[in-house]
Design a protein around this motif. Structure first.
Motif, PDB file in Angstrom:
ATOM      1  N   LYS A 124       0.686  -1.318  -0.106  1.00  0.00           N
ATOM      2  CA  LYS A 124      -0.063   0.050   0.020  1.00  0.00           C
ATOM      3  C   LYS A 124       0.933   1.078   0.059  1.00  0.00           C
ATOM      4  N   PHE A 125       2.070   1.146   0.213  1.00  0.00           N
ATOM      5  CA  PHE A 125       3.055   2.199   0.217  1.00  0.00           C
ATOM      6  C   PHE A 125       3.203   2.926  -1.203  1.00  0.00           C
ATOM      7  N   LEU A 126       3.019   2.016  -2.175  1.00  0.00           N
ATOM      8  CA  LEU A 126       3.164   2.181  -3.659  1.00  0.00           C
ATOM      9  C   LEU A 126       2.007   3.368  -3.990  1.00  0.00           C
ATOM     10  N   GLY A 127       0.846   3.524  -3.352  1.00  0.00           N
ATOM     11  CA  GLY A 127      -0.030   4.316  -3.676  1.00  0.00           C
ATOM     12  C   GLY A 127      -0.334   5.450  -2.957  1.00  0.00           C
ATOM     13  N   ILE A 128       0.574   5.772  -1.716  1.00  0.00           N
ATOM     14  CA  ILE A 128       0.432   7.124  -0.891  1.00  0.00           C
ATOM     15  C   ILE A 128       0.684   8.302  -1.627  1.00  0.00           C
ATOM     16  N   PRO A 129      -0.137   9.322  -1.645  1.00  0.00           N
ATOM     17  CA  PRO A 129       0.003  10.525  -2.395  1.00  0.00           C
ATOM     18  C   PRO A 129       1.240  11.004  -2.253  1.00  0.00           C
ATOM     19  N   LEU A 130       1.572  11.074  -1.087  1.00  0.00           N
ATOM     20  CA  LEU A 130       2.989  11.759  -0.682  1.00  0.00           C
ATOM     21  C   LEU A 130       4.286  11.061  -1.429  1.00  0.00           C
ATOM     22  N   VAL A 131       3.907   9.687  -1.397  1.00  0.00           N
ATOM     23  CA  VAL A 131       5.059   8.966  -2.173  1.00  0.00           C
ATOM     24  C   VAL A 131       5.139   9.306  -3.445  1.00  0.00           C
ATOM     25  N   THR A 132       3.970   9.142  -4.276  1.00  0.00           N
ATOM     26  CA  THR A 132       3.730   9.246  -5.621  1.00  0.00           C
ATOM     27  C   THR A 132       4.158  10.699  -6.188  1.00  0.00           C
ATOM     28  N   ARG A 133       3.798  11.597  -5.084  1.00  0.00           N
ATOM     29  CA  ARG A 133       4.047  13.078  -5.643  1.00  0.00           C
ATOM     30  C   ARG A 133       5.640  13.455  -5.469  1.00  0.00           C
ATOM     31  N   GLN A 190      15.105   5.385   4.551  1.00  0.00           N
ATOM     32  CA  GLN A 190      16.310   5.928   4.799  1.00  0.00           C
ATOM     33  C   GLN A 190      16.109   7.026   5.532  1.00  0.00           C
ATOM     34  N   GLY A 191      15.216   7.881   5.362  1.00  0.00           N
ATOM     35  CA  GLY A 191      14.932   9.087   5.960  1.00  0.00           C
ATOM     36  C   GLY A 191      14.485   8.850   7.517  1.00  0.00           C
ATOM     37  N   LEU A 192      13.825   7.750   7.788  1.00  0.00           N
ATOM     38  CA  LEU A 192      13.558   7.320   9.209  1.00  0.00           C
ATOM     39  C   LEU A 192      14.915   6.809   9.826  1.00  0.00           C
ATOM     40  N   GLY A 193      15.978   6.840   9.332  1.00  0.00           N
ATOM     41  CA  GLY A 193      17.013   6.327   9.714  1.00  0.00           C
ATOM     42  C   GLY A 193      17.210   4.762   9.857  1.00  0.00           C
ATOM     43  N   ILE A 194      16.625   4.016   8.895  1.00  0.00           N
ATOM     44  CA  ILE A 194      16.644   2.677   8.698  1.00  0.00           C
ATOM     45  C   ILE A 194      17.531   2.269   7.368  1.00  0.00           C
ATOM     46  N   THR A 195      18.227   1.385   7.461  1.00  0.00           N
ATOM     47  CA  THR A 195      19.008   0.710   6.399  1.00  0.00           C
ATOM     48  C   THR A 195      18.283  -0.326   5.768  1.00  0.00           C
ATOM     49  N   PRO A 196      17.625  -0.129   4.364  1.00  0.00           N
ATOM     50  CA  PRO A 196      16.885  -1.094   4.017  1.00  0.00           C
ATOM     51  C   PRO A 196      17.910  -1.944   3.071  1.00  0.00           C
ATOM     52  N   SER A 240      16.109  20.152   0.371  1.00  0.00           N
ATOM     53  CA  SER A 240      16.326  19.374   1.522  1.00  0.00           C
ATOM     54  C   SER A 240      15.153  19.589   2.587  1.00  0.00           C
ATOM     55  N   GLU A 241      14.842  20.932   2.697  1.00  0.00           N
ATOM     56  CA  GLU A 241      13.646  21.170   3.528  1.00  0.00           C
ATOM     57  C   GLU A 241      12.403  20.354   3.126  1.00  0.00           C
ATOM     58  N   THR A 242      12.304  20.426   1.849  1.00  0.00           N
ATOM     59  CA  THR A 242      11.036  19.839   1.352  1.00  0.00           C
ATOM     60  C   THR A 242      10.910  18.447   1.754  1.00  0.00           C
ATOM     61  N   TRP A 243      12.131  17.823   1.391  1.00  0.00           N
ATOM     62  CA  TRP A 243      12.269  16.453   1.729  1.00  0.00           C
ATOM     63  C   TRP A 243      11.939  16.022   3.329  1.00  0.00           C
ATOM     64  N   GLY A 244      12.558  16.726   3.986  1.00  0.00           N
ATOM     65  CA  GLY A 244      12.497  16.605   5.531  1.00  0.00           C
ATOM     66  C   GLY A 244      11.121  16.766   5.779  1.00  0.00           C
ATOM     67  N   LYS A 245      10.356  17.518   5.274  1.00  0.00           N
ATOM     68  CA  LYS A 245       8.713  17.498   5.581  1.00  0.00           C
ATOM     69  C   LYS A 245       8.141  16.313   5.239  1.00  0.00           C
ATOM     70  N   THR A 246       8.503  15.794   3.871  1.00  0.00           N
ATOM     71  CA  THR A 246       8.081  14.357   3.128  1.00  0.00           C
ATOM     72  C   THR A 246       8.323  13.379   4.228  1.00  0.00           C
ATOM     73  N   VAL A 247       9.641  13.373   4.532  1.00  0.00           N
ATOM     74  CA  VAL A 247       9.880  12.290   5.448  1.00  0.00           C
ATOM     75  C   VAL A 247       9.070  12.160   6.947  1.00  0.00           C
ATOM     76  N   ARG A 248       8.998  13.493   7.390  1.00  0.00           N
ATOM     77  CA  ARG A 248       8.040  13.773   8.621  1.00  0.00           C
ATOM     78  C   ARG A 248       6.414  13.395   8.515  1.00  0.00           C
ATOM     79  N   ALA A 249       6.206  13.565   7.488  1.00  0.00           N
ATOM     80  CA  ALA A 249       4.803  13.206   7.195  1.00  0.00           C
ATOM     81  C   ALA A 249       4.537  11.749   6.957  1.00  0.00           C
ATOM     82  N   PHE A 250       5.531  10.919   6.336  1.00  0.00           N
ATOM     83  CA  PHE A 250       5.733   9.511   6.155  1.00  0.00           C
ATOM     84  C   PHE A 250       5.596   8.958   7.418  1.00  0.00           C
ATOM     85  N   GLU A 251       6.386   9.434   8.440  1.00  0.00           N
ATOM     86  CA  GLU A 251       6.672   9.088   9.610  1.00  0.00           C
ATOM     87  C   GLU A 251       5.247   9.052  10.441  1.00  0.00           C
TER      88      GLU A 251
END
Length: 296
Positions: free
Chosen positions: A213-222, A240-246, A274-285
């Motif tokens: 279901k991650f594949l269809g999350i709007p913040l991911v697809t955007r 990776q942004g969550l501090g995880i090594t996949p 970088s700031e935009t990406w940080g917001k995306t990671v926080r929204a994902f978390e």
């Protein structure tokens, strides 16, 4: 993963179920830029000797040295093995099984023909044993190889209580946890917090296959569309942004995944990205936290 050289990627190449293709795929992955490989002394699912052959093949034609790679393998107890194909004698004690397993791994993963030069960056307990006493016997046997032949220890398929017990009752502390990253465990939010507090690297497997279901999350697809990468690569980057090594075990997108992750890193370095990406990671978390709470 204290190294490899290409630390911005923070990703391991997974070698499970590669069978006779293992050598070629490991060589290809290292050439593409992975520089970190995960395997196991478990012939049922891994061909550890072919991983070592792939490493030697790569090093023979590369300017890199063994010290710039990260090789991680596992001791797998009898419960996870094919009884007809074991790296140790099952009639011996757990301690002796670990010693034989590690000896076979050092031979399989040698970077030269001289096994005396061989070492393992991280030795992982593939899963807890049936009871905590057996688990600790295995852990202590693994610890006996640190730091000479094994540089660090980890555990896979663990719960938080078992991880805490090992942490509290061992001289050699776990440096790695490798778990399924999926909804059934609430994406290990509590366990990952423990890892963060104690400088333990959390490695994820089933990162894509366990989370369709991650594949269809709007913040991911955007994000994928804006950066110009695949949705799958965007998911790896968010994790990776969550501090995880996949762990990435692809056989068909080896070069592409590395190239697109590097493209994402370049994109983040420009302007306010970088700031935009940080917001995306926080929204994902926050989304994972919401879903985790909803499942209980």
């Amino acid at each position: 993963m204290s190294k490899p050289a290409n630390t911005t990627l923070r990703m391991l190449y997974g070698t499970a179920w590669k069978k006779e293709r293992t050598t070629a795929l490991v060589t290809q992955a290292l050439q593409a830029g992975f520089l970190a490989v995960d395997t196991a002394a478990q012939p049922k699912h891994y061909q550890e000797h072919l991983v070592g052959k792939g490493v030697r093949t790569f090093l023979s034609g590369s300017n890199l040295t063994r010290g710039e790679l990260y090789l991680q393998t596992k001791y797998t107890s009898i419960n996870g093995q094919d009884p007809n194909n074991l790296p140790y004698d099952p009639s011996t004690s757990i301690t002796e099984q670990v010693k034989a397993s590690v000896a076979s791994s050092l031979h399989n993963l040698r970077h030269t023909e001289d096994v005396e030069d061989s070492y393992i960056d991280c030795l992982v307990l593939h899963s807890p044993l049936p009871n905590i006493q057996q688990t600790m016997e295995a852990w202590d046997a693994m610890a006996s190889f640190v730091p000479a032949k094994v540089h660090s220890l980890g555990i896979s398929n663990t719960s938080l209580p078992i991880l805490e017990y090992i942490w509290d009752n061992s001289n050699v502390k776990p440096k790695v946890v490798q778990n399924r990253f999926y909804a059934a465990t609430g994406w290990d939010i509590g366990l990952r917090e423990f890892c963060k507090e104690n400088s333990i690297e959390y490695q994820s497997f089933w990162t894509l296959t366990g989370n369709p279901k991650f594949l269809g999350i709007p913040l991911v697809t955007r994000a994928a569309e804006e950066i110009g990468v695949s949705v799958e690569v965007a998911i790896y980057a968010l994790v990776q942004g969550l501090g995880i090594t996949p762990i990435n075990g692809t056989t068909s997108h080896i070069e592409t995944d590395i190239a697109k992750l590097l493209k994402l890193e370049e994109w983040k370095a420009k302007g306010h990205n970088s700031e935009t990406w940080g917001k995306t990671v926080r929204a994902f978390e926050l989304l994972l936290q919401k879903w985790s709470l909803a499942s209980y």
